[in-house]
Write a protein that holds these residues in place. Sequence first.
Motif, PDB file in Angstrom:
ATOM      1  N   PHE A  29      33.070 -33.370 -51.538  1.00  0.00           N
ATOM      2  CA  PHE A  29      32.595 -32.953 -52.444  1.00  0.00           C
ATOM      3  C   PHE A  29      31.672 -33.790 -53.389  1.00  0.00           C
ATOM      4  N   ILE A  30      32.558 -34.754 -54.063  1.00  0.00           N
ATOM      5  CA  ILE A  30      32.441 -36.419 -54.907  1.00  0.00           C
ATOM      6  C   ILE A  30      30.639 -37.380 -54.042  1.00  0.00           C
ATOM      7  N   LYS A  31      31.558 -37.422 -52.996  1.00  0.00           N
ATOM      8  CA  LYS A  31      30.394 -37.895 -52.597  1.00  0.00           C
ATOM      9  C   LYS A  31      29.214 -37.856 -52.400  1.00  0.00           C
ATOM     10  N   ARG A  32      29.217 -36.255 -51.925  1.00  0.00           N
ATOM     11  CA  ARG A  32      27.491 -35.673 -51.707  1.00  0.00           C
ATOM     12  C   ARG A  32      27.041 -35.470 -52.951  1.00  0.00           C
ATOM     13  N   ARG A  33      27.935 -35.040 -54.760  1.00  0.00           N
ATOM     14  CA  ARG A  33      26.886 -35.169 -55.746  1.00  0.00           C
ATOM     15  C   ARG A  33      26.704 -36.448 -56.044  1.00  0.00           C
ATOM     16  N   THR A  34      27.427 -37.105 -55.617  1.00  0.00           N
ATOM     17  CA  THR A  34      26.707 -38.391 -56.527  1.00  0.00           C
ATOM     18  C   THR A  34      25.724 -39.362 -55.259  1.00  0.00           C
ATOM     19  N   GLY A  35      25.216 -38.012 -54.033  1.00  0.00           N
ATOM     20  CA  GLY A  35      23.809 -38.748 -53.447  1.00  0.00           C
ATOM     21  C   GLY A  35      24.627 -39.942 -52.317  1.00  0.00           C
ATOM     22  N   ARG A  36      25.918 -39.894 -51.512  1.00  0.00           N
ATOM     23  CA  ARG A  36      26.017 -40.552 -51.162  1.00  0.00           C
ATOM     24  C   ARG A  36      26.386 -39.449 -49.632  1.00  0.00           C
ATOM     25  N   LYS A  37      25.927 -40.040 -48.382  1.00  0.00           N
ATOM     26  CA  LYS A  37      25.680 -39.152 -46.971  1.00  0.00           C
ATOM     27  C   LYS A  37      27.065 -39.175 -46.664  1.00  0.00           C
ATOM     28  N   ARG A  38      26.697 -38.645 -45.319  1.00  0.00           N
ATOM     29  CA  ARG A  38      28.440 -38.084 -44.491  1.00  0.00           C
ATOM     30  C   ARG A  38      28.247 -39.746 -44.056  1.00  0.00           C
ATOM     31  N   GLY A  39      30.157 -40.130 -43.980  1.00  0.00           N
ATOM     32  CA  GLY A  39      30.401 -41.608 -43.019  1.00  0.00           C
ATOM     33  C   GLY A  39      30.672 -42.282 -44.410  1.00  0.00           C
ATOM     34  N   ALA A  40      29.035 -42.366 -45.778  1.00  0.00           N
ATOM     35  CA  ALA A  40      29.338 -43.864 -46.591  1.00  0.00           C
ATOM     36  C   ALA A  40      30.975 -43.823 -47.097  1.00  0.00           C
ATOM     37  N   ALA A  41      31.356 -45.025 -47.955  1.00  0.00           N
ATOM     38  CA  ALA A  41      31.930 -45.583 -48.045  1.00  0.00           C
ATOM     39  C   ALA A  41      32.038 -45.088 -49.483  1.00  0.00           C
ATOM     40  N   PHE A  42      33.449 -44.650 -49.937  1.00  0.00           N
ATOM     41  CA  PHE A  42      33.482 -45.060 -51.600  1.00  0.00           C
ATOM     42  C   PHE A  42      34.592 -45.931 -51.552  1.00  0.00           C
TER      43      PHE A  42
ATOM     44  N   LEU B 203      53.022 -31.659 -48.269  1.00  0.00           N
ATOM     45  CA  LEU B 203      52.111 -33.347 -48.081  1.00  0.00           C
ATOM     46  C   LEU B 203      50.500 -32.714 -47.102  1.00  0.00           C
ATOM     47  N   PRO B 204      51.201 -32.306 -46.149  1.00  0.00           N
ATOM     48  CA  PRO B 204      49.451 -32.275 -44.890  1.00  0.00           C
ATOM     49  C   PRO B 204      48.383 -31.531 -45.460  1.00  0.00           C
ATOM     50  N   LEU B 205      49.178 -30.289 -46.769  1.00  0.00           N
ATOM     51  CA  LEU B 205      47.548 -29.252 -46.440  1.00  0.00           C
ATOM     52  C   LEU B 205      46.901 -30.404 -47.803  1.00  0.00           C
ATOM     53  N   GLY B 206      47.240 -31.122 -48.776  1.00  0.00           N
ATOM     54  CA  GLY B 206      47.220 -31.839 -50.238  1.00  0.00           C
ATOM     55  C   GLY B 206      46.256 -32.801 -49.643  1.00  0.00           C
ATOM     56  N   ALA B 207      46.873 -34.134 -48.435  1.00  0.00           N
ATOM     57  CA  ALA B 207      45.929 -34.872 -48.176  1.00  0.00           C
ATOM     58  C   ALA B 207      44.538 -34.053 -47.570  1.00  0.00           C
ATOM     59  N   MET B 208      44.508 -32.932 -46.535  1.00  0.00           N
ATOM     60  CA  MET B 208      43.407 -32.739 -46.670  1.00  0.00           C
ATOM     61  C   MET B 208      42.517 -32.249 -47.401  1.00  0.00           C
ATOM     62  N   LEU B 209      43.052 -31.383 -48.631  1.00  0.00           N
ATOM     63  CA  LEU B 209      42.533 -31.470 -50.030  1.00  0.00           C
ATOM     64  C   LEU B 209      41.950 -32.105 -50.566  1.00  0.00           C
ATOM     65  N   GLY B 210      42.886 -33.595 -50.334  1.00  0.00           N
ATOM     66  CA  GLY B 210      42.191 -34.610 -51.421  1.00  0.00           C
ATOM     67  C   GLY B 210      41.097 -34.822 -50.816  1.00  0.00           C
ATOM     68  N   ASP B 211      40.703 -35.289 -49.572  1.00  0.00           N
ATOM     69  CA  ASP B 211      39.848 -35.592 -48.190  1.00  0.00           C
ATOM     70  C   ASP B 211      38.599 -35.301 -48.308  1.00  0.00           C
ATOM     71  N   ILE B 212      38.627 -33.346 -48.765  1.00  0.00           N
ATOM     72  CA  ILE B 212      37.691 -32.739 -49.114  1.00  0.00           C
ATOM     73  C   ILE B 212      36.780 -32.907 -50.348  1.00  0.00           C
ATOM     74  N   ALA B 213      38.173 -33.272 -50.915  1.00  0.00           N
ATOM     75  CA  ALA B 213      37.386 -33.051 -53.003  1.00  0.00           C
ATOM     76  C   ALA B 213      36.385 -33.669 -52.991  1.00  0.00           C
ATOM     77  N   ALA B 214      37.047 -35.091 -52.385  1.00  0.00           N
ATOM     78  CA  ALA B 214      36.921 -37.158 -52.146  1.00  0.00           C
ATOM     79  C   ALA B 214      34.741 -36.227 -51.552  1.00  0.00           C
TER      80      ALA B 214
END
Length: 181
Positions: free
Chosen positions: A107-120, A94-105
């Motif tokens: 990755f997706i944010k950076r690929r779509t040009g969003r800077k650190r801290g940008a909302a999606f 449960l906690p590891l999956g939560a962290m991995l989901g946040d990390i995967a997000a």
Amino acid sequence: MSPLELLVLAIWVMLPAYVPNNAAVVAGGGRPIDGGRTMGDRRLLGDGKTWRGTVVGTLAGAALAYLLNLLQPTVVSFLGIGVPTFPLAAMIALPLGAMLGDIAASFIKRRTGRKRGAAFPGLDQLDFAVVALVLTAVVAPSWFLSVFTAGLLVVILVVTPIFHVVTNVLAYLFGFKHEPW
Ligand code: CTP
Ligand code: MG
């Protein structure tokens, strides 16, 4: 099961997945997971995903699951709601999956040009819950099937974004986060 019981159950089973992100905000810092690496001209994940935040977040969620296991008999007898205990695989997934989901997000944010801290919107509110649930279903399938009914999953997918928005606004107001999302 009444709607209130379903809500209590949803919060109970998801608490070990809710706490890691908040613990990471408080504990984060230090070496980023991507080590500064880039893909094209953008960071792989960015400075917002650190080893310390990820490890402390995962441990905090697992420790909370352990605490809930200790409290479970009392909650069942006082509230009369059949909250489950967490098997070891779920305590970690449960906690590891939560962290991995946040990390995967990230990755997706950076690929779509969003800077650190940008909302999606949408991704930010559910990434951690979805990956936590999927990882738990994979590593503890019989426990997952016995606990997560379709009704419970619906409640979780509805209340998780609400909790996420409220906790992040509070974390921002209290100065823990740079952005209110
Ligand atoms: N954090 C961390 N490690 C993680 C997750 C979070 O250290 N695995 C810490 C970082 O200090 C991060 C803060 O918690 O800045 C807020 O987390 P989050 O909103 O998830 O990260 P962002 O800074 O918004 O970065 P991103 O745009 O990549 O999501
Ligand atoms: Mg953020």
